[in-house]
Design a protein around this motif. Sequence first.
Motif, PDB file in Angstrom:
ATOM      1  N   CYS A 181      61.950  55.854  10.639  1.00  0.00           N
ATOM      2  CA  CYS A 181      60.645  55.651  11.058  1.00  0.00           C
ATOM      3  C   CYS A 181      60.015  54.307  10.221  1.00  0.00           C
ATOM      4  O   CYS A 181      60.187  54.130   9.095  1.00  0.00           O
ATOM      5  CB  CYS A 181      59.783  56.755  10.692  1.00  0.00           C
ATOM      6  SG  CYS A 181      58.215  56.488  11.075  1.00  0.00           S
ATOM      7  N   SER A 182      59.766  53.537  11.200  1.00  0.00           N
ATOM      8  CA  SER A 182      59.255  52.040  10.418  1.00  0.00           C
ATOM      9  C   SER A 182      57.717  52.224  10.424  1.00  0.00           C
ATOM     10  O   SER A 182      57.174  51.102   9.999  1.00  0.00           O
ATOM     11  CB  SER A 182      59.790  51.066  11.363  1.00  0.00           C
ATOM     12  OG  SER A 182      59.158  51.190  12.586  1.00  0.00           O
ATOM     13  N   TYR A 183      56.957  53.287  10.946  1.00  0.00           N
ATOM     14  CA  TYR A 183      55.721  53.269  10.641  1.00  0.00           C
ATOM     15  C   TYR A 183      55.028  53.703   9.103  1.00  0.00           C
ATOM     16  O   TYR A 183      55.976  53.835   8.539  1.00  0.00           O
ATOM     17  CB  TYR A 183      55.056  54.387  11.462  1.00  0.00           C
ATOM     18  CG  TYR A 183      55.425  54.359  12.953  1.00  0.00           C
ATOM     19  CD1 TYR A 183      54.991  53.247  13.703  1.00  0.00           C
ATOM     20  CD2 TYR A 183      55.946  55.483  13.778  1.00  0.00           C
ATOM     21  CE1 TYR A 183      55.288  53.207  15.159  1.00  0.00           C
ATOM     22  CE2 TYR A 183      56.117  55.222  14.925  1.00  0.00           C
ATOM     23  CZ  TYR A 183      56.057  54.315  15.687  1.00  0.00           C
ATOM     24  OH  TYR A 183      56.154  54.137  17.051  1.00  0.00           O
ATOM     25  N   THR A 184      53.950  53.280   9.053  1.00  0.00           N
ATOM     26  CA  THR A 184      53.407  53.351   7.669  1.00  0.00           C
ATOM     27  C   THR A 184      52.206  54.245   7.539  1.00  0.00           C
ATOM     28  O   THR A 184      51.588  54.428   8.645  1.00  0.00           O
ATOM     29  CB  THR A 184      52.916  52.192   6.873  1.00  0.00           C
ATOM     30  OG1 THR A 184      52.239  51.271   7.701  1.00  0.00           O
ATOM     31  CG2 THR A 184      54.365  51.170   6.842  1.00  0.00           C
ATOM     32  N   ALA A 187      50.026  57.171  10.077  1.00  0.00           N
ATOM     33  CA  ALA A 187      51.047  57.115  11.435  1.00  0.00           C
ATOM     34  C   ALA A 187      52.327  57.571  11.185  1.00  0.00           C
ATOM     35  O   ALA A 187      52.956  58.156  12.076  1.00  0.00           O
ATOM     36  CB  ALA A 187      50.922  55.663  11.895  1.00  0.00           C
ATOM     37  N   ARG A 188      52.760  57.206  10.010  1.00  0.00           N
ATOM     38  CA  ARG A 188      54.203  57.822   9.630  1.00  0.00           C
ATOM     39  C   ARG A 188      54.172  59.312   9.437  1.00  0.00           C
ATOM     40  O   ARG A 188      55.168  59.850   9.866  1.00  0.00           O
ATOM     41  CB  ARG A 188      54.775  56.881   8.391  1.00  0.00           C
ATOM     42  CG  ARG A 188      56.095  57.214   8.064  1.00  0.00           C
ATOM     43  CD  ARG A 188      56.413  56.316   6.642  1.00  0.00           C
ATOM     44  NE  ARG A 188      57.860  56.708   6.412  1.00  0.00           N
ATOM     45  CZ  ARG A 188      58.518  57.552   5.579  1.00  0.00           C
ATOM     46  NH1 ARG A 188      57.584  58.605   5.081  1.00  0.00           N
ATOM     47  NH2 ARG A 188      59.690  57.692   5.288  1.00  0.00           N
ATOM     48  N   ASN A 190      52.363  61.656  10.686  1.00  0.00           N
ATOM     49  CA  ASN A 190      52.257  62.203  11.973  1.00  0.00           C
ATOM     50  C   ASN A 190      53.494  62.166  12.609  1.00  0.00           C
ATOM     51  O   ASN A 190      53.721  63.076  13.268  1.00  0.00           O
ATOM     52  CB  ASN A 190      50.862  61.608  12.748  1.00  0.00           C
ATOM     53  CG  ASN A 190      49.407  62.083  12.186  1.00  0.00           C
ATOM     54  OD1 ASN A 190      49.514  62.978  11.350  1.00  0.00           O
ATOM     55  ND2 ASN A 190      48.420  61.170  12.334  1.00  0.00           N
ATOM     56  N   PHE A 191      53.999  60.853  12.828  1.00  0.00           N
ATOM     57  CA  PHE A 191      55.320  60.751  13.643  1.00  0.00           C
ATOM     58  C   PHE A 191      56.371  61.759  12.980  1.00  0.00           C
ATOM     59  O   PHE A 191      56.987  62.469  13.536  1.00  0.00           O
ATOM     60  CB  PHE A 191      55.813  59.252  13.440  1.00  0.00           C
ATOM     61  CG  PHE A 191      57.332  59.154  14.169  1.00  0.00           C
ATOM     62  CD1 PHE A 191      57.279  58.945  15.470  1.00  0.00           C
ATOM     63  CD2 PHE A 191      58.258  59.286  13.409  1.00  0.00           C
ATOM     64  CE1 PHE A 191      58.388  58.607  16.054  1.00  0.00           C
ATOM     65  CE2 PHE A 191      59.464  59.291  14.138  1.00  0.00           C
ATOM     66  CZ  PHE A 191      59.393  58.731  15.508  1.00  0.00           C
ATOM     67  N   ASN A 327      61.140  45.928  14.989  1.00  0.00           N
ATOM     68  CA  ASN A 327      60.890  46.632  13.573  1.00  0.00           C
ATOM     69  C   ASN A 327      61.204  45.717  12.429  1.00  0.00           C
ATOM     70  O   ASN A 327      60.720  46.064  11.474  1.00  0.00           O
ATOM     71  CB  ASN A 327      61.673  47.837  13.645  1.00  0.00           C
ATOM     72  CG  ASN A 327      61.413  48.915  14.506  1.00  0.00           C
ATOM     73  OD1 ASN A 327      60.375  48.915  15.183  1.00  0.00           O
ATOM     74  ND2 ASN A 327      62.639  49.573  15.090  1.00  0.00           N
TER      75      ASN A 327
END
Length: 329
Positions: A181-184, A187-188, A190-191, A327
């Motif tokens: 996962c590349s979110y931070t 957001a990360r 929750n993902f 990404n």
Amino acid sequence: MRIGLFPSANYSAKKDIGPMKQMGDSHVISDVLALGKGVAGSQQVLCLDGASILLRKLSLDSISKVEYENNHFCFGVHFLLEGNYSFVSTESKSRLNITSGSYNLVQWPKTNGVEKLKGREYTSIEVFFTQEFLEDLLGTEYNSAFEKFDNTLVDKPKYLWNEMKPIPGRLRLLLLDILHCSYTGIARTNFIESQIRCLLIEVFLGKENGMEQIGGEATLSTLDKEAIDEVVSYIKQNLKRKLTIKELSEVAGFNTTKLKSCFKKVHQTTIFKFITQLRMEKARLLVLEENYTVAQASYEVGYSNPQHFTVAFKKTMGYLPSLLLTNLS
């Protein structure tokens, strides 16, 4: 309340490990313990109400041994993509083992013991949860998914599936999406939480992976399973080469018909779909983690024609390989 295995207080004191660090928000804990000499990579925990998720991407120069403890009765689904895992209980001396490419469901009592991680590359996701967490997740389907299990308290860790289950393609893709996962920030968090919920629903209710498979699959002998493991190891070592059923049959010591039948029983897919999936996974990691171009990655997994690779990648992963580059920007 912390759910699942965490470094023991005794181990933390001996190794002078300080409090776990909060990363970004109140749920994500990074650097659960000092990785130690000969261990590189990362492991993180996401703590939820009634559950915790341990993500590991490690490189090991030798066997890693760490004292862990579990302070509350819970269940755990352990997915091991690469490497080998064992846990030896201090009290009962019982041992759990999870092998590369497989997963199992474990009933965890209040206990402590030593975890041993083996493998040059070690990649895993472990999901610990209470019975109440799973009941809330599955709703009215909970009883049909969990009715075969004895939920009484036990005094030692216990497998709830008699045999390791191979990680099928759909679950493998979900696991890789979580690990990479590349979110931070939130957001990360929750993902990962949403994907883990999807993962558990697929494990317990999915037609290809769920409870209805247990006891219903045609069983293979230990020797046949070992032969299929040899084939998988051979495939992983030769992804860049053109592989044939005849060649793989010779590795297994089977005729081609028996190889295809046994392989599908173990991995719930055909040999060539399995090979393609491994190639796409490796190509994705080469782009994301080693800064390969898409063309370079396609060549490294056996595609001389980048256009053919793009078609195969889109069909397998569900998106174009060019999206990987977004990404990195």
